[in-house]
Design a protein around this motif. Sequence first.
Motif, PDB file in Angstrom:
ATOM      1  N   ASP A   1       0.857  -1.202   0.000  1.00 51.22           N
ATOM      2  CA  ASP A   1       0.000   0.000   0.000  1.00 51.22           C
ATOM      3  C   ASP A   1       0.889   1.247   0.000  1.00 51.22           C
ATOM      4  OD1 ASP A   1      -1.646   2.154   0.652  1.00 51.22           O
ATOM      5  OD2 ASP A   1      -1.800   1.545   2.764  1.00 51.22           O
ATOM      6  N   VAL A   2       1.062   1.821  -1.208  1.00 53.89           N
ATOM      7  CA  VAL A   2       1.865   3.054  -1.350  1.00 53.89           C
ATOM      8  C   VAL A   2       1.080   4.127  -2.096  1.00 53.89           C
ATOM      9  CG1 VAL A   2       4.066   1.805  -1.313  1.00 53.89           C
ATOM     10  CG2 VAL A   2       2.894   2.180  -3.507  1.00 53.89           C
TER      11      VAL A   2
ATOM     12  N   GLN B   1       1.309   5.425   3.943  1.00 53.25           N
ATOM     13  CA  GLN B   1       1.716   4.143   3.389  1.00 53.25           C
ATOM     14  C   GLN B   1       1.803   3.099   4.501  1.00 53.25           C
ATOM     15  OE1 GLN B   1       5.260   4.677   1.019  1.00 53.25           O
ATOM     16  NE2 GLN B   1       4.290   6.205  -0.292  1.00 53.25           N
ATOM     17  N   THR B   2       1.376   1.884   4.200  1.00 49.14           N
ATOM     18  CA  THR B   2       1.353   0.812   5.196  1.00 49.14           C
ATOM     19  C   THR B   2       2.001  -0.445   4.615  1.00 49.14           C
ATOM     20  OG1 THR B   2      -0.734  -0.277   4.554  1.00 49.14           O
ATOM     21  CG2 THR B   2      -0.902   1.707   5.917  1.00 49.14           C
TER      22      THR B   2
ATOM     23  N   ASP C   1      -0.237  -3.576  10.985  1.00 45.25           N
ATOM     24  CA  ASP C   1      -0.790  -2.353  10.394  1.00 45.25           C
ATOM     25  C   ASP C   1      -2.300  -2.439  10.274  1.00 45.25           C
ATOM     26  OD1 ASP C   1       1.762  -1.422  10.264  1.00 45.25           O
ATOM     27  OD2 ASP C   1       1.942  -1.461   8.084  1.00 45.25           O
ATOM     28  N   PHE C   2      -2.818  -3.633   9.981  1.00 48.42           N
ATOM     29  CA  PHE C   2      -4.272  -3.823   9.927  1.00 48.42           C
ATOM     30  C   PHE C   2      -4.891  -3.579  11.303  1.00 48.42           C
ATOM     31  CE2 PHE C   2      -7.881  -6.588  10.801  1.00 48.42           C
ATOM     32  CZ  PHE C   2      -8.762  -6.249   9.780  1.00 48.42           C
TER      33      PHE C   2
ATOM     34  N   TYR D   1     -13.533  -3.286   3.306  1.00 53.62           N
ATOM     35  CA  TYR D   1     -12.120  -3.502   3.018  1.00 53.62           C
ATOM     36  C   TYR D   1     -11.364  -2.228   3.331  1.00 53.62           C
ATOM     37  CZ  TYR D   1     -12.550  -0.865  -1.423  1.00 53.62           C
ATOM     38  OH  TYR D   1     -12.753   0.113  -2.361  1.00 53.62           O
ATOM     39  N   TYR D   2     -10.047  -2.271   3.250  1.00 51.60           N
ATOM     40  CA  TYR D   2      -9.234  -1.087   3.524  1.00 51.60           C
ATOM     41  C   TYR D   2      -8.930  -0.378   2.214  1.00 51.60           C
ATOM     42  CZ  TYR D   2      -5.505   1.974   5.129  1.00 51.60           C
ATOM     43  OH  TYR D   2      -4.739   3.078   5.411  1.00 51.60           O
ATOM     44  N   ASP D   3      -9.356   0.876   2.087  1.00 55.12           N
ATOM     45  CA  ASP D   3      -9.120   1.675   0.886  1.00 55.12           C
ATOM     46  C   ASP D   3      -7.720   2.282   0.981  1.00 55.12           C
ATOM     47  OD1 ASP D   3      -9.027   3.821  -1.040  1.00 55.12           O
ATOM     48  OD2 ASP D   3     -11.218   3.750  -1.139  1.00 55.12           O
ATOM     49  N   ALA D   4      -6.825   1.845   0.129  1.00 58.44           N
ATOM     50  CA  ALA D   4      -5.430   2.282   0.186  1.00 58.44           C
ATOM     51  C   ALA D   4      -5.229   3.681  -0.374  1.00 58.44           C
ATOM     52  CB  ALA D   4      -4.549   1.299  -0.582  1.00 58.44           C
ATOM     53  N   PHE D   5      -6.204   4.203  -1.073  1.00 57.14           N
ATOM     54  CA  PHE D   5      -6.091   5.541  -1.636  1.00 57.14           C
ATOM     55  C   PHE D   5      -6.597   6.598  -0.654  1.00 57.14           C
ATOM     56  CE2 PHE D   5      -5.953   2.704  -5.195  1.00 57.14           C
ATOM     57  CZ  PHE D   5      -5.064   3.286  -6.084  1.00 57.14           C
TER      58      PHE D   5
END
Length: 507
Positions: free
Chosen positions: A77-78, A83-84, A152-153, A171-175
């Motif tokens: 996730d960048v 970032q994670t 990180d979660f 879900y986890y939105d990376a944006f």
Amino acid sequence: MTLVNANVVAGRIHRRPLASAAMIGLAGCLWVIATLSQAAVAETPTRAGSPGGQDATISYLPPIEMHLQQLTTRGLDVYGPKQTGMWMAVIDTRTGRHPEFEHTPRRVYRKIGAPRGSSLYWDQPMIVTAHRLSELTGKREYAAAADRYLRDFLAVCVDQRGLFQWGNHCYYDAFEDRAAPFSGGYHELRPHAPAWELFWRQDAATCERYIRVMAARHVYDPETGGFNRHDDGKRGHAFIESGGVLVESLAWLYVKTQDRGLLDLALRIARYSFRHRGETTGLVINEPDFGRWDSKVCTTEVAVWGNSLLRAARATGEEEFARMARDAVAAYLRFGYDEQAGKYYGQLSVTDGRSVAVSQRGYWPRAHAEIWNPDQWPTHDYPLALADACVTLHRQTGDPVFEEGVRRWAEIIRRSPPAERESAYAEQYGRCIAFLARAARALDDQRYLTLARRLADEAVVRLPENGWFQGSAGSHLYEAVDGVGYLFLALIELETGESAAGWGGEF
């Protein structure tokens, strides 16, 4: 380091040494794939000890390691301001990055496939693979990357009540760097129970709290064990696969805490589903509470539930779980086989055990349980779960009905034409391979191991692209929901003769 490959020779399990992934490296990986490509076009891949046998150092580990190397470095996730270490659920295998075009994974409905981010629930097979790969190669970086993902979660995806924000409605939105609920935002876990041991190692208190809160919110009637797939505290869809997740999770936590109340609740939830079965057939209803099509039928989903109960029985020593699973699976085997087609039916009437006619495709099984079914999940059809349950129950009981089930499923796989696998998902390959390897050991039948290797060779040829494994051939996409992690675990089991048991859930 020396690895071992389980092979059935003269009716016994024989182990032979294999080169480690570290020894083979990138060049070895390419050589392996080229060699396997030649083998895959033959009717039976030649190997050591067979006519024109291959070198005994062939290993499935190098392509697995290459994929994990890329996923844990380039697949992170960048994409947002924060970032994670979480892994992206969708990767374009041509670029090694999240797709630059709008894309929602097609294998599952809604946004379950995490189109803009990460989905730890569906990533768990790959997380376990990372730990297994570290164990086998001695390289800690894969397990370390998996542990960072979990940390990180847990830092950003646990709500105020203690529920994990994941599953089939979040879900986890990376944006946008946040949990992204959808379609009501309910908490829902199905079809597999989590690999609880991973979370317990990271934060036992948070893990325990989550399981307890999950049970309290999904069980609307603690006295009877009545439950709902959603956490709204109301009577709703009591899918047996959801019930299995609750049962297995509570049983696992009971072993950790020795809190008898957890075990008693798990038993009541299991009895709730088992109580809703046909009086004369013994077939367990898929969903007894809502009155839809699935409140009248039994599907192969009964084996997902049954496998959860079998694991609960093994963990706790409570035989009632095993008895319910045995009787439920045996009932499906009794009525479910179509002698003329040589397949198991997709749906059975719980009233009389007859197959249910299907006029169109939808979120239900086809006329027969199809091992390579490309229909969008959920279809409530889990043929390989039923196959795997047959292996477990054959070992436990010796009842001929389960051995017959094992042999029938193996024959169904053997007879499946290559055309059926054109759109096959990695998970389907993996579950077939794992079942056949276990069947070979359980029945001392080398033919099943040969067939497992043939499918494994085919998958290793068809799915890789630029060092990544695609979820299905020609898709140019790695997607967590396509089950590449399941394929990897099956390949490792085929190579070592050892399953990934011990992580909780089915892992």
